[in-house]
Design a protein around this motif. Structure first.
Motif, PDB file in Angstrom:
ATOM      1  N   GLY A   1       0.769  -1.263   0.123  1.00  0.00           N
ATOM      2  CA  GLY A   1      -0.103  -0.046  -0.042  1.00  0.00           C
ATOM      3  C   GLY A   1       0.868   1.442   0.006  1.00  0.00           C
ATOM      4  N   PRO A   2       0.092   2.468  -0.143  1.00  0.00           N
ATOM      5  CA  PRO A   2       0.771   3.562  -0.376  1.00  0.00           C
ATOM      6  C   PRO A   2       1.999   4.070   0.821  1.00  0.00           C
ATOM      7  CG  PRO A   2      -1.400   4.004   0.436  1.00  0.00           C
ATOM      8  CD  PRO A   2      -1.226   2.575   0.091  1.00  0.00           C
ATOM      9  N   ASP A   3       1.652   3.767   2.053  1.00  0.00           N
ATOM     10  CA  ASP A   3       2.668   4.137   3.103  1.00  0.00           C
ATOM     11  C   ASP A   3       3.709   3.115   3.322  1.00  0.00           C
ATOM     12  OD1 ASP A   3       1.597   6.541   4.128  1.00  0.00           O
ATOM     13  OD2 ASP A   3      -0.215   5.298   5.005  1.00  0.00           O
ATOM     14  N   ARG A   4       3.928   2.120   2.486  1.00  0.00           N
ATOM     15  CA  ARG A   4       4.760   0.932   2.603  1.00  0.00           C
ATOM     16  C   ARG A   4       5.241   0.691   4.114  1.00  0.00           C
ATOM     17  NH1 ARG A   4       8.511   0.569  -1.390  1.00  0.00           N
ATOM     18  NH2 ARG A   4       7.443   1.027  -3.685  1.00  0.00           N
ATOM     19  N   GLY A   5       4.128   0.285   4.858  1.00  0.00           N
ATOM     20  CA  GLY A   5       4.502  -0.019   6.129  1.00  0.00           C
ATOM     21  C   GLY A   5       5.023   1.295   7.398  1.00  0.00           C
ATOM     22  N   ARG A   6       4.688   2.485   6.746  1.00  0.00           N
ATOM     23  CA  ARG A   6       4.994   3.554   7.635  1.00  0.00           C
ATOM     24  C   ARG A   6       4.444   3.532   9.096  1.00  0.00           C
ATOM     25  NH1 ARG A   6       3.084   8.873   8.128  1.00  0.00           N
ATOM     26  NH2 ARG A   6       1.598   8.509   6.393  1.00  0.00           N
ATOM     27  N   ILE A   7       4.904   3.594  10.233  1.00  0.00           N
ATOM     28  CA  ILE A   7       4.753   3.674  11.577  1.00  0.00           C
ATOM     29  C   ILE A   7       5.249   4.933  11.897  1.00  0.00           C
ATOM     30  CG2 ILE A   7       3.835   1.307  11.698  1.00  0.00           C
ATOM     31  CD1 ILE A   7       6.727   1.047  13.175  1.00  0.00           C
ATOM     32  N   ASP A   8       4.766   5.481  13.265  1.00  0.00           N
ATOM     33  CA  ASP A   8       5.225   6.435  13.881  1.00  0.00           C
ATOM     34  C   ASP A   8       5.786   5.993  15.349  1.00  0.00           C
ATOM     35  OD1 ASP A   8       5.898   8.982  15.221  1.00  0.00           O
ATOM     36  OD2 ASP A   8       3.916   9.574  15.772  1.00  0.00           O
ATOM     37  N   PRO A   9       7.058   5.479  15.156  1.00  0.00           N
ATOM     38  CA  PRO A   9       7.647   5.053  16.658  1.00  0.00           C
ATOM     39  C   PRO A   9       7.625   5.718  17.727  1.00  0.00           C
ATOM     40  CG  PRO A   9       9.414   5.418  14.711  1.00  0.00           C
ATOM     41  CD  PRO A   9       7.967   5.645  14.180  1.00  0.00           C
ATOM     42  N   PHE A  10       7.863   5.353  18.956  1.00  0.00           N
ATOM     43  CA  PHE A  10       7.762   6.155  19.998  1.00  0.00           C
ATOM     44  C   PHE A  10       8.537   5.363  21.260  1.00  0.00           C
ATOM     45  CE2 PHE A  10       3.492   4.549  20.722  1.00  0.00           C
ATOM     46  CZ  PHE A  10       3.822   4.062  21.858  1.00  0.00           C
ATOM     47  N   TRP A  11       9.140   6.089  22.003  1.00  0.00           N
ATOM     48  CA  TRP A  11       9.958   5.377  23.206  1.00  0.00           C
ATOM     49  C   TRP A  11       9.186   6.044  24.593  1.00  0.00           C
ATOM     50  CZ3 TRP A  11      12.688   8.392  26.933  1.00  0.00           C
ATOM     51  CH2 TRP A  11      13.063   7.569  27.987  1.00  0.00           C
ATOM     52  N   ARG A  12       8.595   5.237  25.592  1.00  0.00           N
ATOM     53  CA  ARG A  12       8.097   5.793  26.585  1.00  0.00           C
ATOM     54  C   ARG A  12       8.502   5.273  28.007  1.00  0.00           C
ATOM     55  NH1 ARG A  12       1.937   4.930  25.968  1.00  0.00           N
ATOM     56  NH2 ARG A  12       2.416   6.800  24.655  1.00  0.00           N
ATOM     57  N   LEU A  13       8.612   6.311  28.654  1.00  0.00           N
ATOM     58  CA  LEU A  13       9.361   6.060  29.872  1.00  0.00           C
ATOM     59  C   LEU A  13       8.519   6.410  31.080  1.00  0.00           C
ATOM     60  CD1 LEU A  13      11.986   5.532  31.894  1.00  0.00           C
ATOM     61  CD2 LEU A  13      12.352   8.154  31.801  1.00  0.00           C
ATOM     62  N   SER A  14       8.130   5.399  32.247  1.00  0.00           N
ATOM     63  CA  SER A  14       7.401   5.541  33.257  1.00  0.00           C
ATOM     64  C   SER A  14       8.412   5.225  34.551  1.00  0.00           C
ATOM     65  CB  SER A  14       5.996   4.805  33.099  1.00  0.00           C
ATOM     66  OG  SER A  14       6.641   3.334  33.517  1.00  0.00           O
ATOM     67  N   TYR A  15       7.766   6.247  35.518  1.00  0.00           N
ATOM     68  CA  TYR A  15       8.757   6.244  36.580  1.00  0.00           C
ATOM     69  C   TYR A  15       7.863   6.086  37.663  1.00  0.00           C
ATOM     70  CZ  TYR A  15      12.513   7.557  39.748  1.00  0.00           C
ATOM     71  OH  TYR A  15      13.689   7.472  40.682  1.00  0.00           O
ATOM     72  N   VAL A  16       8.246   4.959  38.590  1.00  0.00           N
ATOM     73  CA  VAL A  16       7.244   4.600  39.876  1.00  0.00           C
ATOM     74  C   VAL A  16       5.871   4.541  39.529  1.00  0.00           C
ATOM     75  CG1 VAL A  16       7.212   5.066  42.170  1.00  0.00           C
ATOM     76  CG2 VAL A  16       9.021   5.970  41.063  1.00  0.00           C
ATOM     77  N   GLY A  17       5.543   3.890  38.316  1.00  0.00           N
ATOM     78  CA  GLY A  17       4.174   3.547  37.722  1.00  0.00           C
ATOM     79  C   GLY A  17       3.562   4.849  36.985  1.00  0.00           C
ATOM     80  N   GLU A  18       4.256   5.847  36.990  1.00  0.00           N
ATOM     81  CA  GLU A  18       3.511   7.032  36.377  1.00  0.00           C
ATOM     82  C   GLU A  18       4.277   7.369  35.084  1.00  0.00           C
ATOM     83  OE1 GLU A  18       0.938   8.911  37.337  1.00  0.00           O
ATOM     84  OE2 GLU A  18       0.789   7.255  38.998  1.00  0.00           O
ATOM     85  N   PRO A  19       3.475   7.593  33.866  1.00  0.00           N
ATOM     86  CA  PRO A  19       4.018   7.994  32.773  1.00  0.00           C
ATOM     87  C   PRO A  19       4.965   9.347  32.831  1.00  0.00           C
ATOM     88  CG  PRO A  19       1.841   7.740  32.412  1.00  0.00           C
ATOM     89  CD  PRO A  19       2.132   7.636  34.048  1.00  0.00           C
ATOM     90  N   LEU A  20       6.204   9.337  32.543  1.00  0.00           N
ATOM     91  CA  LEU A  20       7.075  10.398  32.636  1.00  0.00           C
ATOM     92  C   LEU A  20       7.224  11.103  31.515  1.00  0.00           C
ATOM     93  CD1 LEU A  20       8.660  11.665  34.909  1.00  0.00           C
ATOM     94  CD2 LEU A  20      10.616  10.502  34.052  1.00  0.00           C
ATOM     95  N   LEU A  21       7.678  10.505  30.053  1.00  0.00           N
ATOM     96  CA  LEU A  21       7.937  11.069  29.006  1.00  0.00           C
ATOM     97  C   LEU A  21       7.659  10.044  27.980  1.00  0.00           C
ATOM     98  CD1 LEU A  21       9.921  13.173  27.518  1.00  0.00           C
ATOM     99  CD2 LEU A  21      11.827  11.480  28.110  1.00  0.00           C
TER     100      LEU A  21
END
Lengths: 416, 463
Positions: free
Chosen positions: B219-239
């Motif tokens: 298809g047109p996007d050729r598998g394009r995704i928007d990757p991310f990294w997520r950090l959570s600290y003491v159970g709370e999403p931080l970044l």
């Protein structure tokens, strides 16, 4: 004057048969030439599509390292020294799994280039220059591309060069895993890069195509230099190119088997999708090949029958020539001379006919690959095949007469 | 007179049996060749047709407007009951509904911090009737409201694991996501469904989704995704750090059970009660005909059904909320293209068959000349003893007829032993008729040739 007469005269009414044999050869040649030209054109279209898609290239990659190391670094953060991919692929292990295939080794790294005033993320690719150019395309705008003997030099794209403020002959530092700075001398600047299977673009970095989701720029260094930066020979990814596309499934199996205990190594192939795209085209090509072969066999049989009749009728004359002292070699030359003249007359007319009436465009189905109309190709293969088929047919017709003359006594030929 | 001529025909055949057998074999091979070619051409056409059908050429899309979610389910169930219609489904597409999915996997953990790798993609809520290979269509209008209404089929191709509609706690992911994160089937995923068209975006986090299958996507996007990294600290999403891509919505989807998406949509609806902008509704029916050739009939039946339910064909000036439908044929891979591509095999086949028949005509003509020359003396003798040219023609024409009949019988016998040579009687009959015609066209000039020579000249040549 005597030789042309001996070769071409004295056939009587059989001249009609010779002319007809030449006519059948002309038709045979036209049919084979048309069919082969179409098939050659189709093969060329398929080859072009294959070069574009590269279904023969298998990508072996380690998993992406934790994205922490890919974060844009600003302020006072120290330069990072870790790769984009985890280096999980031992070159020797990979080589032993695919002994008959070509391995294009790579080390893909992400580095901060820190200068007095700034820090810049750049993708650094350790490559084998000769191998890499077989699967990708690098257009040099200034300087030269890497060579096998290079060390501590780099070629980079215009966007990276601009961002780093370097030109050919300049150098810039790259932090190594041993916490030292290695200076790379720029030997070339690229204005276009087609890097096969680039990594995903996950951090802000210079890019030749800023909107592309994958990396379109970088610093290319020889593998030896990247090993020094990386402080290890382990590969982050590699391309494996088997000798033919058909071997891809087997080679993929071997690689998976080799790395079955290493869950961080992934194998990607496009061969399956390529087959899906060209299935209709290949099926039709197989059909046309079968028909051409069948046609050639049938026509050759007719030519052989006609020529055999001509030679059978003339056996007596050859016997007389042998009796009056013609050496067997000369008689053989006379017989084959007639055959070759008839064959060449037919081939010439047939090729002219084919060239005149062959459609300029030939439609072949290709729904998913969208290859468009096939342009028939009149090349050396077509001409060679036509000549071989015509000669095979006429020689088959002459074979029995030759056998009688060579093996049997002259008296038997004269009796006939 | 006729018994005499017949006796002459047989006697002459006996004396020149070798030439007769050669002609018989050639014509027989010609008949078998034409029959085999026709069979193979038809076989190739059917193989190509099956391949096109497998790729979704028998599928079309109906877009509804002003129809409630429950009504869409009722309509799709009714469409499935129609004759000539195979599977039909109405998937929930995030591109249409404004929903995206952040799918992530835990990749690092210690006492305080957890790190996740993941990607933002489109989301597709599907039911048991969904066919991943042929059931995912994107309307260009969803991506760009000024673009014309046109749908593009995007095949999802199996890569690893199971390839079926996911259950409520299961997920299927594109290989670009799994390769990026570095996970195999069986891994536990966290899914965050995001409705971005409200301020702040409405998000629902769902844990412990089992990755059951991985697919490749064209298809047109050729598998394009928007990757991310997520950090959570003491159970709370931080970044959450995202890559540079992903400024435009991608057509690459993750597959979830339709109930999961439906629940999320209901919760979005309840949270947006005060909003004046209506929530986009599911509108797409994906219908497959039983065969490529049945698509026009299936389309008619679907249209009749929809009109019976009070829907009208969509026009440019439709009022918002009007009950309308629009039948869309997918771009590129559709039944019209499939039939056109199939016809190319027929056209190419005709070209090659014509070449084969020309060759057969010239070949049998050659053999007839061979026979005529062998019997040159006989023509002169027969004319000298009083045979008229017509009678001589009957003798040698009769021989050709006999050879032709025997060749047809021989070819018929060969076909009886191997059905691969000709798969039907019609094919064999057509091949025999064409081969006989080519043979006659090629042989008649050689048969008539001695008739134009005077007997005296013929007998003179004997001396």
């Amino acid at each position: 004057m005597i030789v042309p007469r001996l070769v071409l005269a004295g056939f009587g009414r059989r001249t009609i048969e010779l002319i007809l044999a030449a006519l059948v050869i002309a038709t045979l040649s036209a049919v084979i030439a048309s069919a082969t030209a179409v098939i050659e054109g189709a093969r060329a279209a398929l080859y072009r599509f294959e070069r574009k898609e590269r279904p023969d290239v298998i990508h072996v990659i380690g998993r992406f390292n934790r994205a922490l190391f890919e974060l844009p670094r600003r302020g006072n953060l120290p330069p990072a020294t870790l790769p984009v991919y985890e280096p999980r692929i031992e070159p020797e292990e990979l080589k032993s799994a695919v002994s008959n295939a070509t391995v294009v080794k790579r080390q893909s790294l992400l580095r901060n280039v820190v200068t007095e005033n700034s820090a810049l993320n750049v993708y650094i690719f350790g490559i084998d220059p000769e191998m890499e150019q077989q699967v990708g395309a690098f257009h040099v705008a200034a300087g030269r591309f890497l060579t096998a003997g290079d060390q501590n030099v780099a070629v980079l794209d215009e966007a990276s060069a601009r961002s780093l403020g370097v030109r050919v002959g300049d150098s810039f530092p790259v932090r190594t895993a041993g916490d030292t700075d290695l200076r790379l001398t720029v030997v070339g600047v690229l204005d276009s890069v087609q890097f096969h299977a680039p990594p995903l673009a996950t951090v802000p970095a210079p890019a030749l195509q800023p909107s592309a989701p994958f990396v379109t720029s970088g610093v290319f260094v020889p593998l030896r230099t990247s090993e020094e930066i990386f402080a290890r020979p382990t590969l982050t990814d590699a391309l494996v190119v088997p000798k033919s596309s058909n071997e891809v499934p087997t080679v993929v199996d071997h690689i998976r088997q080799q790395f079955r205990l290493n869950t961080g190594v992934f194998v990607e192939e496009s061969y399956t999708q390529y087959l899906r795209k060209v299935r209709d085209f290949q099926l039709t090509l197989t059909l046309f090949r079968a028909v051409s072969l069948l046609t050639a066999v049938l026509a050759s049989a007719v030519v052989a029958a006609l020529m055999h009749d001509v030679y059978k009728d003339r056996l007596y004359q050859y016997g007389v020539l042998a009796a009056v002292g013609f050496c067997p070699f000369h008689i053989l030359a006379l017989i084959l001379g007639t055959a070759i003249i008839v064959a060449m007359a037919g081939v010439g007319s047939g090729l002219s006919l084919a060239a005149a009436f062959l459609p300029r465009q030939f439609e072949m189905p290709s729904l998913l690959a969208n290859m468009g109309a096939v342009t028939p190709r009149f090349n050396g293969v077509v001409v060679a095949l036509v000549i071989v088929a015509a000669l095979a047919a006429v020689f088959a017709g002459a074979a029995r007469t030759l056998w009688s003359l060579v093996r049997g006594p002259v008296a038997r030929s004269l009796r006939k | 007179m006729f018994p005499g001529i017949l006796r002459l025909v047989l006697t002459d055949l006996r004396s020149s049996w070798l030439e007769a057998v050669a002609a018989l074999i050639l014509i027989g091979a010609g008949i078998i060749g034409v029959a085999y070619f026709t069979t193979q051409a038809q076989h190739t056409q059917s193989q190509v047709r099956a391949a096109y059908q497998e790729e979704g050429a028998a599928t079309f899309v109906v877009e509804l407007s002003g129809v409630s979610d429950e009504e869409v389910d009722r309509l799709v169930a009714a469409v499935r009951q129609l004759q000539d219609v195979g599977p039909a489904d109405a998937p929930y597409s995030g591109l249409e509904l404004g929903i995206q999915a952040d799918v992530s996997f835990l990749v690092f953990e210690n006492a305080k911090q957890k790190e996740y790798l993941g990607a933002r993609t489109n989301v597709l809520g599907v039911g048991p009737f969904f066919k991943p290979k042929t059931g995912y269509f994107v309307d260009f209008h969803w991506l760009n409201p000024s673009a014309p209404r046109a749908v593009l089929g995007i095949p999802l191709l199996p890569a690893a694991g199971e390839f079926r509609s996911p259950k409520a706690n299961e997920i299927l992911l594109p290989s670009t996501v799994t390769d990026y994160v570095g996970v195999q089937t069986g891994a536990q995923a966290t899914v965050e469904l995001v409705y971005a068209n409200s301020d702040p975006p409405i998000v629902r986090r769902l844990d412990d989704f089992r990755l059951v299958g991985i697919f490749d996507i064209a298809g047109p996007d050729r598998g394009r995704i928007d990757p991310f990294w997520r950090l959570s600290y003491v159970g709370e999403p931080l970044l959450t750090a995202r890559g540079t891509g992903g400024t435009e919505a991608t057509t690459v989807p993750v597959l979830l059970n339709r109930a999961v998406v439906q629940d999320f949509l209901r919760s979005v609806e309840s949270q947006r009660r005060s909003s004046s902008v209506p929530l986009p509704a599911r509108s797409q029916l994906v219908v497959s005909a039983t065969a490529v050739a049945n698509v026009p009939a299936a389309q008619k039946k679907v249209v009749t059904l929809l009109e019976a339910q009070g829907l009208k064909p969509a026009g440019e000036a439709d009022q918002p909320g009007a009950h309308t439908y629009r039948v869309l044929v997918p771009e590129r891979n559709n039944f019209i293209s499939a039939q056109r591509e199939q016809r190319k095999i027929g056209t190419g086949g005709t070209y090659f068959a014509a070449l084969l028949l020309i060759l057969l005509a010239v070949g049998t003509g050659g053999l007839q000349v061979l026979a005529t020359l062998t019997r040159w003396r006989d023509y002169g003798v027969l004319q000298a003893v009083g045979f008229s040219p017509v009678q001589i023609l009957m003798v040698y024409g009769g021989q050709l007829l006999l050879v032709l009949t025997s060749a047809i019988l021989l070819a018929g016998l060969a076909v009886l032993f191997s059905s691969r040579l000709a798969h039907s009687r019609e094919v064999f009959a057509t091949a025999a008729a064409l081969a006989v015609l080519a043979t006659i066209v090629g042989s008649v000039p050689a048969l008539l040739w001695p008739m134009r020579t005077r007997p005296a000249a013929m007998l003179k040549e004997l001396q």
